[in-house]
Design an enzyme around this catalytic site. Structure first.
Site, PDB file in Angstrom:
ATOM      1  N   GLU A   1       0.847  -1.201   0.000  1.00 42.68           N
ATOM      2  CA  GLU A   1       0.000   0.000   0.000  1.00 42.68           C
ATOM      3  C   GLU A   1       0.878   1.245   0.000  1.00 42.68           C
ATOM      4  OE1 GLU A   1      -2.409   1.623  -0.753  1.00 42.68           O
ATOM      5  OE2 GLU A   1      -4.072   1.253   0.622  1.00 42.68           O
ATOM      6  N   ASP A   2       0.321   2.333  -0.490  1.00 39.45           N
ATOM      7  CA  ASP A   2       1.090   3.589  -0.491  1.00 39.45           C
ATOM      8  C   ASP A   2       1.108   4.245   0.885  1.00 39.45           C
ATOM      9  OD1 ASP A   2      -1.628   4.173  -0.619  1.00 39.45           O
ATOM     10  OD2 ASP A   2      -1.460   5.674  -2.201  1.00 39.45           O
TER      11      ASP A   2
ATOM     12  N   ASP B   1      -3.766   5.536   6.452  1.00 40.79           N
ATOM     13  CA  ASP B   1      -4.267   6.771   7.036  1.00 40.79           C
ATOM     14  C   ASP B   1      -5.246   6.357   8.144  1.00 40.79           C
ATOM     15  OD1 ASP B   1      -4.650   9.616   7.016  1.00 40.79           O
ATOM     16  OD2 ASP B   1      -6.406   9.397   5.752  1.00 40.79           O
TER      17      ASP B   1
ATOM     18  N   PHE C   1      -1.117  16.366   4.115  1.00 42.38           N
ATOM     19  CA  PHE C   1      -1.472  15.718   2.859  1.00 42.38           C
ATOM     20  C   PHE C   1      -0.266  15.723   1.926  1.00 42.38           C
ATOM     21  CE2 PHE C   1      -3.386  14.891  -1.212  1.00 42.38           C
ATOM     22  CZ  PHE C   1      -4.252  13.863  -0.884  1.00 42.38           C
TER      23      PHE C   1
ATOM     24  N   ARG D   1       1.496  12.015  -9.208  1.00 50.01           N
ATOM     25  CA  ARG D   1       1.981  10.650  -8.961  1.00 50.01           C
ATOM     26  C   ARG D   1       3.398  10.459  -9.502  1.00 50.01           C
ATOM     27  NH1 ARG D   1      -2.429   7.602  -7.197  1.00 50.01           N
ATOM     28  NH2 ARG D   1      -4.447   8.025  -8.149  1.00 50.01           N
TER      29      ARG D   1
HETATM   30  P1  IMP Z   1      -7.403   4.979   4.676  1.00 43.92           P
HETATM   31  O1  IMP Z   1      -8.486   3.997   4.341  1.00 43.92           O
HETATM   32  O2  IMP Z   1      -7.946   6.184   5.389  1.00 43.92           O
HETATM   33  O3  IMP Z   1      -6.248   4.363   5.442  1.00 43.92           O
HETATM   34  O4  IMP Z   1      -6.923   5.598   3.308  1.00 43.92           O
HETATM   35  C1  IMP Z   1      -5.825   5.175   2.656  1.00 43.92           C
HETATM   36  C2  IMP Z   1      -5.815   5.765   1.254  1.00 43.92           C
HETATM   37  O5  IMP Z   1      -6.103   7.165   1.276  1.00 43.92           O
HETATM   38  C3  IMP Z   1      -4.437   5.660   0.672  1.00 43.92           C
HETATM   39  O6  IMP Z   1      -4.245   4.452  -0.001  1.00 43.92           O
HETATM   40  C4  IMP Z   1      -4.385   6.861  -0.252  1.00 43.92           C
HETATM   41  O7  IMP Z   1      -4.884   6.514  -1.515  1.00 43.92           O
HETATM   42  C5  IMP Z   1      -5.277   7.876   0.391  1.00 43.92           C
HETATM   43  N1  IMP Z   1      -4.508   8.878   1.168  1.00 43.92           N
HETATM   44  C6  IMP Z   1      -4.462   9.025   2.510  1.00 43.92           C
HETATM   45  N2  IMP Z   1      -3.648  10.021   2.872  1.00 43.92           N
HETATM   46  C7  IMP Z   1      -3.149  10.530   1.726  1.00 43.92           C
HETATM   47  C8  IMP Z   1      -2.203  11.598   1.448  1.00 43.92           C
HETATM   48  O8  IMP Z   1      -1.638  12.282   2.317  1.00 43.92           O
HETATM   49  N3  IMP Z   1      -1.930  11.811   0.133  1.00 43.92           N
HETATM   50  C9  IMP Z   1      -2.497  11.079  -0.877  1.00 43.92           C
HETATM   51  N4  IMP Z   1      -3.363  10.078  -0.657  1.00 43.92           N
HETATM   52  C10 IMP Z   1      -3.694   9.802   0.631  1.00 43.92           C
HETATM   53 MG    MG Z   2      -3.969   3.746  -1.786  1.00 46.48          MG
END
Ligand code: IMP
Ligand code: MG
Length: 187
Positions: free
Chosen positions: A105-106, A109, A159, A172
Site C-alpha cells: 500500500e502507499d 491513514d 497531505f 503521482r
Molecule cells: P485509509 O483507508 O484512510 O487508510 O486511506 C488510505 C488511502 O487514502 C491511501 O491508499 C491513499 O490513496 C489515500 N490517502 C491518505 N492520505 C493521503 C495523502 O496524504 N496523500 C495522498 N493520498 C492519501
Molecule cells: Mg492507496
C-alpha cells in the site's frame, strides 16, 4: 528524472522524503522480505493506483519467485479526507487460497481501506497476509487494531503527494514525496 525544482515541485510546501531516502528503505525492505519468505513464493498485491511506483521498485528488490497482482479499491474521491466507504473497483486475477500474500500500500491513514482488504483476503483463505506500506500516518488511525507489518516512513498528519501518491490524480510522477501546498486544494 524530473528535477527537484521543476514545475510540479512549485505546488509543494516542502519535500518530506527524498528519492534517495526512499531507495534506501525499499532496498532494506526487499532484503527483509527475501529473508523472511525463503523457500516460498508469495503473491505481491499492489493496491492501485497509489502503490504502483513503490510496488515496481519493491518487486525488483525481492530476490524470490514472487507473482504479482493488482487490486483497485476506492475510499476517497478527490477530497483530501477519507469517506470511510470502501468499494472494489478491480479485483485480483488469481485465486489466493493457501497463498502467502503481501499487500503493498502507499499510505495507511485511517486504516479503513486496508482493514477491509485484509478481511476480504482472509475470508478467501490466504495462508498468510502481511501488510507493507510506504507511508504511515499513525495520528489518523481509526482502525486501532490494524497490524501494519512494515512501514517505510511514519509521517505527520499532512497531505502528501509524489512517488505514486496523488491529489486529484496528479503528482503521482514526482520522484520524491512532498507536502502539497493547501493553496492547491483550497482554491
Ligand atoms: P485509509 O483507508 O484512510 O487508510 O486511506 C488510505 C488511502 O487514502 C491511501 O491508499 C491513499 O490513496 C489515500 N490517502 C491518505 N492520505 C493521503 C495523502 O496524504 N496523500 C495522498 N493520498 C492519501
Ligand atoms: Mg492507496
Amino acid at each position: 528524472m524530473i528535477a527537484a525544482n521543476g514545475a510540479l515541485y512549485q505546488d509543494l510546501t516542502k519535500i518530506l522524503v527524498t528519492r534517495e531516502e526512499i531507495e534506501q528503505k525499499v532496498e532494506e525492505l526487499g532484503r527483509l522480505i527475501t529473508a523472511e519468505y525463503q523457500g516460498r513464493s508469495p503473491v505481491l498485491i499492489c493496491v492501485l493506483k497509489g502503490a504502483t511506483v513503490f510496488f515496481a521498485d519493491l518487486a525488483r528488490a525481492i530476490d524470490l519467485p514472487i507473482t504479482i497482482d493488482f487490486m483497485a479499491l476506492s475510499s476517497y474521491g478527490s477530497a483530501t479526507k477519507s469517506s470511510g466507504v470502501v468499494r472494489v473497483i478491480k479485483d485480483l486475477d488469481q485465486d489466493i487460497l493457501d497463498k502467502d500474500v503481501i499487500i503493498v500500500e502507499d499510505i495507511v491513514d485511517s486504516g479503513v481501506t486496508l482493514n477491509y482488504l485484509k478481511g476480504m483476503l482472509m475470508h478467501r483463505g490466504a495462508a498468510s497476509i502481511k501488510i507493507v506500506t510506504l507511508l504511515d500516518k499513525p495520528a489518523r488511525r481509526r482502525v486501532k487494531d490494524l497490524r501494519v507489518d512494515f512501514s517505510c516512513f511514519n509521517i505527520p498528519d499532512e497531505f502528501v503527494v509524489g512517488y505514486g501518491l496523488d491529489y486529484d490524480q496528479k503528482y503521482r510522477n514526482l520522484p520524491d514525496i512532498g507536502v502539497l501546498s493547501p493553496k492547491v486544494y483550497e482554491k
